[in-house]
Scaffold this motif. Sequence first.
Motif, PDB file in Angstrom:
ATOM      1  N   ALA A 284     -13.526   9.146   0.410  1.00 24.75           N
ATOM      2  CA  ALA A 284     -12.174   9.442  -0.074  1.00 24.75           C
ATOM      3  C   ALA A 284     -11.315   8.188  -0.103  1.00 24.75           C
ATOM      4  O   ALA A 284     -10.554   7.954  -1.060  1.00 24.75           O
ATOM      5  N   GLY A 285     -11.428   7.366   0.936  1.00 26.93           N
ATOM      6  CA  GLY A 285     -10.635   6.141   0.986  1.00 26.93           C
ATOM      7  C   GLY A 285     -10.998   5.177  -0.124  1.00 26.93           C
ATOM      8  O   GLY A 285     -10.124   4.568  -0.752  1.00 26.93           O
ATOM      9  N   GLU A 286     -12.289   5.034  -0.403  1.00 28.12           N
ATOM     10  CA  GLU A 286     -12.735   4.117  -1.454  1.00 28.12           C
ATOM     11  C   GLU A 286     -12.319   4.632  -2.830  1.00 28.12           C
ATOM     12  O   GLU A 286     -11.875   3.863  -3.687  1.00 28.12           O
ATOM     13  N   PHE A 287     -12.472   5.928  -3.047  1.00 31.21           N
ATOM     14  CA  PHE A 287     -12.042   6.532  -4.305  1.00 31.21           C
ATOM     15  C   PHE A 287     -10.556   6.268  -4.539  1.00 31.21           C
ATOM     16  O   PHE A 287     -10.148   5.815  -5.616  1.00 31.21           O
ATOM     17  N   CYS A 288      -9.738   6.554  -3.526  1.00 31.13           N
ATOM     18  CA  CYS A 288      -8.285   6.413  -3.678  1.00 31.13           C
ATOM     19  C   CYS A 288      -7.869   4.951  -3.831  1.00 31.13           C
ATOM     20  O   CYS A 288      -6.927   4.648  -4.570  1.00 31.13           O
ATOM     21  N   ARG A 289      -8.567   4.053  -3.157  1.00 26.98           N
ATOM     22  CA  ARG A 289      -8.227   2.628  -3.282  1.00 26.98           C
ATOM     23  C   ARG A 289      -8.415   2.155  -4.722  1.00 26.98           C
ATOM     24  O   ARG A 289      -7.518   1.528  -5.305  1.00 26.98           O
ATOM     25  N   MET A 290      -9.563   2.478  -5.318  1.00 23.94           N
ATOM     26  CA  MET A 290      -9.815   2.045  -6.691  1.00 23.94           C
ATOM     27  C   MET A 290      -8.918   2.786  -7.682  1.00 23.94           C
ATOM     28  O   MET A 290      -8.447   2.206  -8.658  1.00 23.94           O
ATOM     29  N   ARG A 291      -8.691   4.067  -7.424  1.00 28.90           N
ATOM     30  CA  ARG A 291      -7.802   4.845  -8.290  1.00 28.90           C
ATOM     31  C   ARG A 291      -6.385   4.285  -8.272  1.00 28.90           C
ATOM     32  O   ARG A 291      -5.765   4.099  -9.332  1.00 28.90           O
ATOM     33  N   ASP A 292      -5.881   3.995  -7.084  1.00 27.02           N
ATOM     34  CA  ASP A 292      -4.507   3.505  -6.961  1.00 27.02           C
ATOM     35  C   ASP A 292      -4.353   2.116  -7.575  1.00 27.02           C
ATOM     36  O   ASP A 292      -3.331   1.810  -8.189  1.00 27.02           O
ATOM     37  N   GLU A 293      -5.376   1.287  -7.426  1.00 30.17           N
ATOM     38  CA  GLU A 293      -5.325  -0.035  -8.041  1.00 30.17           C
ATOM     39  C   GLU A 293      -5.349   0.076  -9.564  1.00 30.17           C
ATOM     40  O   GLU A 293      -4.648  -0.660 -10.269  1.00 30.17           O
ATOM     41  N   SER A 294      -6.132   1.015 -10.061  1.00 29.97           N
ATOM     42  CA  SER A 294      -6.154   1.244 -11.507  1.00 29.97           C
ATOM     43  C   SER A 294      -4.795   1.698 -11.999  1.00 29.97           C
ATOM     44  O   SER A 294      -4.311   1.257 -13.049  1.00 29.97           O
ATOM     45  N   ALA A 295      -4.177   2.614 -11.244  1.00 31.33           N
ATOM     46  CA  ALA A 295      -2.845   3.125 -11.625  1.00 31.33           C
ATOM     47  C   ALA A 295      -1.813   2.008 -11.629  1.00 31.33           C
ATOM     48  O   ALA A 295      -0.988   1.900 -12.557  1.00 31.33           O
ATOM     49  N   ALA A 296      -1.846   1.157 -10.597  1.00 30.38           N
ATOM     50  CA  ALA A 296      -0.877   0.065 -10.500  1.00 30.38           C
ATOM     51  C   ALA A 296      -1.048  -0.922 -11.652  1.00 30.38           C
ATOM     52  O   ALA A 296      -0.064  -1.369 -12.270  1.00 30.38           O
ATOM     53  N   ASN A 297      -2.286  -1.282 -11.963  1.00 30.69           N
ATOM     54  CA  ASN A 297      -2.542  -2.234 -13.041  1.00 30.69           C
ATOM     55  C   ASN A 297      -2.253  -1.634 -14.411  1.00 30.69           C
ATOM     56  O   ASN A 297      -1.792  -2.336 -15.317  1.00 30.69           O
ATOM     57  N   ALA A 298      -2.532  -0.346 -14.573  1.00 35.58           N
ATOM     58  CA  ALA A 298      -2.206   0.321 -15.840  1.00 35.58           C
ATOM     59  C   ALA A 298      -0.698   0.317 -16.057  1.00 35.58           C
ATOM     60  O   ALA A 298      -0.223   0.050 -17.174  1.00 35.58           O
ATOM     61  N   ALA A 299       0.063   0.600 -14.993  1.00 34.26           N
ATOM     62  CA  ALA A 299       1.530   0.608 -15.095  1.00 34.26           C
ATOM     63  C   ALA A 299       2.059  -0.797 -15.379  1.00 34.26           C
ATOM     64  O   ALA A 299       2.959  -0.979 -16.197  1.00 34.26           O
ATOM     65  N   ALA A 300       1.475  -1.810 -14.735  1.00 37.95           N
ATOM     66  CA  ALA A 300       1.904  -3.195 -14.959  1.00 37.95           C
ATOM     67  C   ALA A 300       1.630  -3.627 -16.391  1.00 37.95           C
ATOM     68  O   ALA A 300       2.432  -4.317 -17.019  1.00 37.95           O
ATOM     69  N   GLY A 301       0.480  -3.177 -16.924  1.00 35.54           N
ATOM     70  CA  GLY A 301       0.139  -3.518 -18.305  1.00 35.54           C
ATOM     71  C   GLY A 301       1.091  -2.894 -19.301  1.00 35.54           C
ATOM     72  O   GLY A 301       1.484  -3.522 -20.295  1.00 35.54           O
ATOM     73  N   GLN A 302       1.521  -1.657 -19.038  1.00 29.85           N
ATOM     74  CA  GLN A 302       2.474  -0.987 -19.930  1.00 29.85           C
ATOM     75  C   GLN A 302       3.837  -1.659 -19.857  1.00 29.85           C
ATOM     76  O   GLN A 302       4.537  -1.789 -20.865  1.00 29.85           O
ATOM     77  N   THR A 303       4.217  -2.111 -18.643  1.00 29.22           N
ATOM     78  CA  THR A 303       5.514  -2.775 -18.477  1.00 29.22           C
ATOM     79  C   THR A 303       5.543  -4.113 -19.202  1.00 29.22           C
ATOM     80  O   THR A 303       6.535  -4.487 -19.831  1.00 29.22           O
ATOM     81  N   GLY A 304       4.398  -4.814 -19.135  1.00 29.28           N
ATOM     82  CA  GLY A 304       4.364  -6.122 -19.750  1.00 29.28           C
ATOM     83  C   GLY A 304       4.253  -6.081 -21.256  1.00 29.28           C
ATOM     84  O   GLY A 304       4.553  -7.066 -21.935  1.00 29.28           O
TER      85      GLY A 304
ATOM     86  N   ALA B 292       0.831  -1.203   0.000  1.00 27.99           N
ATOM     87  CA  ALA B 292       0.000   0.000   0.000  1.00 27.99           C
ATOM     88  C   ALA B 292       0.863   1.248   0.000  1.00 27.99           C
ATOM     89  O   ALA B 292       0.564   2.236  -0.681  1.00 27.99           O
ATOM     90  N   GLU B 293       1.959   1.207   0.783  1.00 27.13           N
ATOM     91  CA  GLU B 293       2.862   2.359   0.826  1.00 27.13           C
ATOM     92  C   GLU B 293       3.495   2.587  -0.543  1.00 27.13           C
ATOM     93  O   GLU B 293       3.600   3.725  -1.017  1.00 27.13           O
ATOM     94  N   GLU B 294       3.912   1.493  -1.181  1.00 27.47           N
ATOM     95  CA  GLU B 294       4.528   1.611  -2.506  1.00 27.47           C
ATOM     96  C   GLU B 294       3.527   2.161  -3.517  1.00 27.47           C
ATOM     97  O   GLU B 294       3.850   3.027  -4.338  1.00 27.47           O
ATOM     98  N   SER B 295       2.272   1.682  -3.424  1.00 29.57           N
ATOM     99  CA  SER B 295       1.227   2.167  -4.325  1.00 29.57           C
ATOM    100  C   SER B 295       0.972   3.654  -4.115  1.00 29.57           C
ATOM    101  O   SER B 295       0.807   4.422  -5.075  1.00 29.57           O
ATOM    102  N   ALA B 296       0.937   4.066  -2.837  1.00 27.85           N
ATOM    103  CA  ALA B 296       0.712   5.480  -2.527  1.00 27.85           C
ATOM    104  C   ALA B 296       1.831   6.350  -3.076  1.00 27.85           C
ATOM    105  O   ALA B 296       1.601   7.454  -3.577  1.00 27.85           O
ATOM    106  N   GLU B 297       3.058   5.854  -2.975  1.00 28.33           N
ATOM    107  CA  GLU B 297       4.194   6.608  -3.505  1.00 28.33           C
ATOM    108  C   GLU B 297       4.091   6.763  -5.024  1.00 28.33           C
ATOM    109  O   GLU B 297       4.385   7.827  -5.577  1.00 28.33           O
ATOM    110  N   LYS B 298       3.657   5.704  -5.679  1.00 31.85           N
ATOM    111  CA  LYS B 298       3.539   5.753  -7.141  1.00 31.85           C
ATOM    112  C   LYS B 298       2.452   6.738  -7.573  1.00 31.85           C
ATOM    113  O   LYS B 298       2.640   7.508  -8.521  1.00 31.85           O
TER     114      LYS B 298
END
Length: 371
Positions: free
Chosen positions: A350-370, A41-47
């Motif tokens: 706010a917490g729910e918004f950020c959770r889904m937003r951060d998960e979207s960001a992480a998966n979008a970045a993983a998809g670009q890397t792959g 979660a900390e790593e996701s927040a930093e990203k």
Amino acid sequence: MKILLWVVLTPIALVVLAAGVYFLKAIIEGLIEGWRSDPGAEESAEKTAALGLLPPERQHTKLTSPEPRALTVAIAAARAGDWEPAAALLDETAAARDWERRTSYCGKLADVGADDDAWLLAWESARPDDPGAALVRARSSVILAWKIRGAKRAKHTTSEQFEGFHRTLARTRHEHARAAELAPEDDPSPYVGEISTAIGLGYPHEEMRRIWKDITSRAPHHYEAHFTALQYWCGKWCGSEELARAFAVKAAAGAPPGTLMKAFPLIAHFEHDESDSADVDRTPEMYAAVDAALADVAAADPDHPRLAEVRHLLAYYLYLQERWEPALEQFRLVDGYVDALPWRYRGDPAGEFCRMRDESAANAAAGQTGS
């Protein structure tokens, strides 16, 4: 001899015991802290911070999007007792025939009037037949009625609250009628405001259809009117799932691009979705509904006062459909404001918004890397 040993060893034992308790406490606290702080979660927040996105504590929970400066000034002036900026703002929307913005501004000003109407009374005294003042009065009475009732379910609402709610809401029928008499002939705003009265008092369907005809003859694709009317037709108020979905489909069918009417099938789905699985959000029909709303948003006026509301809804459904990059794009465009569907239905918007937003960001970045 035994007594001497007891005297010597007891302090040592106590010291050892105290040290043991201290280290055990430290170990337990460390474990608890480890449980609390998820490295992922900390790593996701930093990203997400690196992407310029805001943490939960910096999300505005009372706004859907930034307010226009003129509205912010008018609200601040009204709270300070000065009605003239509010009057000027509504005069401007009437002159421009900007009914979408007029009802939006009126709702914000009415919320101030429901808390303290001294400035509104001064406005009514200075300009007795002002259509803007009459409109704000009717809307503020509606908001006051709902505040008297409270937001809890009926079983947790007292008889005194219900009595005050119905008494206050009943007088808004006259206030909306007066606002309609004073309004420009083509202004749908008084009728849009009356829909909330219809919901609270449980108007019969024929009376609601009369209001709807008065609105659509003046503004056939008015977003706030459709949003509030959809609530009326929902099963939780005066209609049913079938009626709500039919209303939403009719609103979307044939509406010009950019009117945001394509959002209403999604809203009707959201209001009646009791499933615990996202499978119901990944049907061909739901993919088509999301795509239609995306095209509608792309064609909309960037200054449309309701555009952000539809973007919030799209971010949510794109997330559920695991369409990470388009989801992240919508999250970016509304970041910082969370008073919209679906977040306002959550205990921690706010917490729910950020959770889904951060998960979207992480998966979008993983998809670009792959790729």
